[in-house]
Scaffold this motif. Structure first.
Motif: not given
Length: 285
Positions: A97-102
């Motif tokens: 979720r961190n990478f997708v949001s970024y």
């Protein structure tokens, strides 16, 4: 597909650092090929990807196992290593979720052609590869050691009509110096967007780089530690920052909150106090 956690290692790193990174990540398997098979000596199981790639067909049971893997947004996606203040590699674990949001808040577009040239020792390489493919862009792989030869680097950008280029300011300085020596500026005219980060960006370097691209090219300066999934604060470079030695770091990206707090955790008084940057949002652990 497999549900594993990606933790990149560079064979050019000292053996002691490689061993530390493997230990810090609690790795069970290490992927190697015929060039690196003898470079890694550890208690983990080594998997030779050359043997896997050479197989003409995958076994049905292997495909079934992959299809049955369930990955949630809170699972660890990848691990990047930072040297920190002590010089000892620090494992930073980032979630899906961190990478997708970024990436959703980042500047990569589905129409972009992106040059992958960043070493795996830097977290930006994952953005170049996975971020590009997630957004539906086209990925161009630079030839080995191509980032050390500016003539190869520039010709690759021109030949493949690259539209996005990311890098650190010291690399952009080397690139602009090369172009000034050879009197060749047209090779960067296809670029539509430039991203700088990882170091303080000198205004003079920004101006020199902008003089080599077309007038519609967007130039962004990013700030953020690895724990922020690469970047958290961005600034659109205009080319008129000459009065300042360094280009500003800008404002928070979408889905990011930035605070300037004093030693007691209270907001500082603007223009009167200095504070510490505290960052939060969807990009973080």
């Amino acid at each position: 597909m497999s549900g594993g956690v990606y933790a990149p290692l560079s064979p050019r790193e000292p053996f002691t650092r490689l061993l530390t990174c493997i230990t810090e990540s609690n790795a069970r398997f290490v992927l190697v090929h015929h060039f690196t098979h003898d470079r890694i000596i550890c208690s983990c199981r080594l998997i030779d990807i050359n043997q896997i790639i050479s197989r003409t067909q995958a076994h049905d049971d292997t495909l079934w196992c992959i299809d049955d893997v369930h990955v949630t947004p809170d699972y660890i996606s990848h691990i990047v290593f930072t040297s920190g203040s002590t010089g000892t590699p620090k494992a930073v674990r980032l979630r899906h979720r961190n990478f997708v949001s970024y990436i959703r808040s980042y500047i990569i577009q589905p129409t972009d052609v992106i040059l992958n040239h960043t070493s795996v020792t830097f977290d930006a390489h994952f953005e170049e590869i996975a971020g590009t493919l997630m957004m539906g862009g086209q990925l161009v792989l630079l030839s080995p050691h191509g980032n050390l030869d500016m003539s190869i680097f520039c010709s690759t950008i021109s030949r493949h009509q690259v539209t996005y280029l990311g890098g650190v300011p010291s690399f952009f300085l080397m690139l602009t110096e090369f172009m000034a020596i050879v009197h060749e500026k047209n090779c960067l005219k296809t670029l539509q967007c430039i991203s700088s980060g990882g170091e303080s960006l000198l205004s003079t370097v920004a101006q020199d780089l902008l003089s080599c691209v077309n007038e519609h090219c967007r130039f962004y300066n990013y700030y953020g530690p690895a724990e922020c999934t690469e970047g958290a604060i961005e600034y659109r470079v205009t080319g008129v920052e000459g009065a300042q030695k360094y280009v500003p770091i800008g404002r928070p990206m979408p889905n990011v909150h930035v605070y300037l707090l004093d030693e007691y955790g209270q907001p500082v008084i603007p223009g009167m106090q200095q504070g510490e940057i505290v960052i939060g949002g969807e990009f973080f652990l």
